[in-house]
Scaffold this motif. Structure first.
Motif, mmCIF file in Angstrom:
data_model
loop_
_atom_site.group_PDB
_atom_site.id
_atom_site.type_symbol
_atom_site.label_atom_id
_atom_site.label_comp_id
_atom_site.label_asym_id
_atom_site.label_seq_id
_atom_site.Cartn_x
_atom_site.Cartn_y
_atom_site.Cartn_z
ATOM 1 N N ARG A 1 46.176 39.179 44.032
ATOM 2 C CA ARG A 1 46.279 37.811 44.563
ATOM 3 C C ARG A 1 45.374 37.628 45.787
ATOM 4 N NH1 ARG A 1 51.693 38.236 43.214
ATOM 5 N NH2 ARG A 1 52.286 38.873 45.317
ATOM 6 N N TYR A 2 45.363 38.637 46.658
ATOM 7 C CA TYR A 2 44.551 38.537 47.863
ATOM 8 C C TYR A 2 43.059 38.474 47.530
ATOM 9 C CZ TYR A 2 42.470 39.496 52.385
ATOM 10 O OH TYR A 2 41.714 39.411 53.532
ATOM 11 N N ALA A 3 42.596 39.395 46.695
ATOM 12 C CA ALA A 3 41.170 39.423 46.344
ATOM 13 C C ALA A 3 40.770 38.162 45.576
ATOM 14 C CB ALA A 3 40.851 40.677 45.533
ATOM 15 N N ALA A 4 41.668 37.673 44.720
ATOM 16 C CA ALA A 4 41.374 36.438 43.977
ATOM 17 C C ALA A 4 41.293 35.251 44.940
ATOM 18 C CB ALA A 4 42.434 36.193 42.912
ATOM 19 N N SER A 5 42.116 35.266 45.974
ATOM 20 C CA SER A 5 42.074 34.164 46.944
ATOM 21 C C SER A 5 40.777 34.175 47.750
ATOM 22 C CB SER A 5 43.272 34.229 47.897
ATOM 23 O OG SER A 5 43.101 35.242 48.869
ATOM 24 N N LYS A 6 40.099 35.309 47.819
ATOM 25 C CA LYS A 6 38.806 35.410 48.492
ATOM 26 C C LYS A 6 37.661 35.049 47.552
ATOM 27 C CE LYS A 6 38.339 37.366 52.227
ATOM 28 N NZ LYS A 6 38.064 36.726 53.514
ATOM 29 N N GLY A 7 37.993 34.762 46.275
ATOM 30 C CA GLY A 7 36.974 34.290 45.338
ATOM 31 C C GLY A 7 36.368 35.362 44.453
ATOM 32 N N TYR A 8 37.018 36.513 44.345
ATOM 33 C CA TYR A 8 36.494 37.570 43.481
ATOM 34 C C TYR A 8 37.017 37.391 42.060
ATOM 35 C CZ TYR A 8 34.537 39.824 47.531
ATOM 36 O OH TYR A 8 33.779 40.082 48.650
ATOM 37 N N GLU A 9 36.232 37.845 41.104
ATOM 38 C CA GLU A 9 36.558 37.679 39.700
ATOM 39 C C GLU A 9 37.664 38.656 39.296
ATOM 40 O OE1 GLU A 9 33.661 38.276 41.115
ATOM 41 O OE2 GLU A 9 32.001 37.288 40.108
ATOM 42 N N MET A 10 38.592 38.158 38.484
ATOM 43 C CA MET A 10 39.767 38.935 38.087
ATOM 44 C C MET A 10 39.394 40.248 37.397
ATOM 45 S SD MET A 10 43.009 38.844 38.427
ATOM 46 C CE MET A 10 43.310 37.155 38.854
ATOM 47 N N ASN A 11 38.431 40.230 36.495
ATOM 48 C CA ASN A 11 38.075 41.444 35.768
ATOM 49 C C ASN A 11 37.541 42.531 36.698
ATOM 50 O OD1 ASN A 11 35.728 39.880 36.173
ATOM 51 N ND2 ASN A 11 34.711 40.799 34.401
ATOM 52 N N ILE A 12 36.793 42.149 37.709
ATOM 53 C CA ILE A 12 36.242 43.125 38.659
ATOM 54 C C ILE A 12 37.358 43.687 39.542
ATOM 55 C CG2 ILE A 12 34.669 43.430 40.609
ATOM 56 C CD1 ILE A 12 32.856 41.335 39.333
ATOM 57 N N ILE A 13 38.282 42.831 39.956
ATOM 58 C CA ILE A 13 39.403 43.274 40.791
ATOM 59 C C ILE A 13 40.233 44.305 40.040
ATOM 60 C CG2 ILE A 13 41.536 42.565 41.953
ATOM 61 C CD1 ILE A 13 40.234 39.724 42.184
ATOM 62 N N ARG B 1 30.494 29.862 44.799
ATOM 63 C CA ARG B 1 30.067 28.841 43.824
ATOM 64 C C ARG B 1 30.749 27.505 44.128
ATOM 65 N NH1 ARG B 1 27.753 28.828 38.990
ATOM 66 N NH2 ARG B 1 27.830 31.096 38.820
ATOM 67 N N TYR B 2 32.038 27.550 44.376
ATOM 68 C CA TYR B 2 32.780 26.323 44.663
ATOM 69 C C TYR B 2 32.238 25.652 45.926
ATOM 70 C CZ TYR B 2 36.579 23.138 45.723
ATOM 71 O OH TYR B 2 37.301 22.006 46.020
ATOM 72 N N GLY B 3 31.976 26.442 46.960
ATOM 73 C CA GLY B 3 31.441 25.897 48.203
ATOM 74 C C GLY B 3 30.097 25.214 48.000
ATOM 75 N N ALA C 1 23.244 23.509 39.695
ATOM 76 C CA ALA C 1 23.836 24.688 39.055
ATOM 77 C C ALA C 1 22.816 25.810 38.876
ATOM 78 C CB ALA C 1 24.437 24.298 37.708
ATOM 79 N N VAL C 2 21.577 25.463 38.559
ATOM 80 C CA VAL C 2 20.523 26.470 38.369
ATOM 81 C C VAL C 2 20.299 27.248 39.664
ATOM 82 C CG1 VAL C 2 18.065 26.772 37.854
ATOM 83 C CG2 VAL C 2 19.394 25.104 36.575
ATOM 84 N N LEU C 3 20.257 26.535 40.793
ATOM 85 C CA LEU C 3 20.053 27.190 42.086
ATOM 86 C C LEU C 3 21.265 28.036 42.476
ATOM 87 C CD1 LEU C 3 18.302 24.385 44.163
ATOM 88 C CD2 LEU C 3 17.269 26.397 43.119
ATOM 89 N N ILE C 4 22.456 27.554 42.150
ATOM 90 C CA ILE C 4 23.664 28.328 42.436
ATOM 91 C C ILE C 4 23.616 29.648 41.685
ATOM 92 C CG2 ILE C 4 26.170 28.425 42.136
ATOM 93 C CD1 ILE C 4 26.226 25.371 42.558
ATOM 94 N N TRP D 1 33.410 36.474 51.130
ATOM 95 C CA TRP D 1 33.784 35.663 49.982
ATOM 96 C C TRP D 1 33.222 36.279 48.702
ATOM 97 C CZ3 TRP D 1 32.745 29.787 51.168
ATOM 98 C CH2 TRP D 1 33.641 29.346 52.148
ATOM 99 N N GLY D 2 33.958 36.065 47.606
ATOM 100 C CA GLY D 2 33.488 36.442 46.288
ATOM 101 C C GLY D 2 32.668 35.321 45.666
ATOM 102 N N LYS D 3 32.114 35.606 44.501
ATOM 103 C CA LYS D 3 31.214 34.651 43.847
ATOM 104 C C LYS D 3 31.884 33.337 43.476
ATOM 105 C CE LYS D 3 27.968 38.027 41.979
ATOM 106 N NZ LYS D 3 27.394 38.611 40.763
ATOM 107 N N LEU D 4 33.158 33.383 43.087
ATOM 108 C CA LEU D 4 33.833 32.147 42.690
ATOM 109 C C LEU D 4 33.981 31.187 43.867
ATOM 110 C CD1 LEU D 4 36.611 33.672 40.407
ATOM 111 C CD2 LEU D 4 34.448 32.632 39.708
ATOM 112 N N MET D 5 34.340 31.715 45.021
ATOM 113 C CA MET D 5 34.503 30.890 46.215
ATOM 114 C C MET D 5 33.143 30.363 46.688
ATOM 115 S SD MET D 5 37.159 30.366 48.603
ATOM 116 C CE MET D 5 37.887 31.716 49.466
#
Length: 159
Positions: free
Chosen positions: A136-148, A81-83, A91-94, A75-79
């Protein structure tokens, strides 16, 4: 969903076993206690005691969650974080836990999932369409668009 109520005197032993299996978030423990029929007051007392005895530690849970979801589930950071937000982690611990991810390992994992996905796409797809599918695939795994996009641009330059 309340299961068969657990007698008050057995709650502590049962929840200790539950916490010993793996790191738990406070919200998971609270939910489990309610499922077992514990009241709000007794649940909070048990949680307080678990924290005092270091059976329950939100920071330790957050670090373990980040490592596990990134290494095992890719999973990427976005996914991630959501979990953790779903588990009501502060939020501080996340932020602290996500910052503990090494950027080299993070990028290597993203490269790996992109290259695996790219291998399944076939050769006759135009580059633009292939990139769209990879994004689309990498974004669905929770990775940030700019890094992809940065990573795909690097690989396009290498070709």
């Amino acid at each position: 969903m309340i299961r068969k109520a657990v007698p008050e005197e057995k709650l502590m032993g049962k929840i200790l076993r539950f916490c010993a299996l793996q790191e738990r978030a406070t919200s998971e423990v609270r939910k489990k206690l309610y499922e077992w029929g514990a009241g709000k007051k007794s649940s909070e007392e048990i949680i307080k005691q678990l924290i005092e005895e270091n059976f329950l530690n939100e920071k330790r849970f957050a670090m373990a969650y980040v490592r596990g979801k990134h290494r095992s589930n890719k999973w990427g950071k976005l996914m991630i974080r959501y979990g953790m937000q779903q588990k009501q982690i502060a939020a501080v611990l996340i932020d602290e836990a996500l910052n503990s991810l090494e950027s080299q390992e993070y990028l290597a994992t993203l490269r790996q999932i992109i290259s695996k996905k790219e291998a399944t796409l076939g050769q006759n797809i135009p580059r633009r369409e292939k990139n769209a599918k990879l994004i689309r695939y990498a974004a669905s795994k929770g990775y940030e668009m700019n890094i992809i996009i940065e990573l795909l641009n690097e690989s396009a330059e290498d070709e």
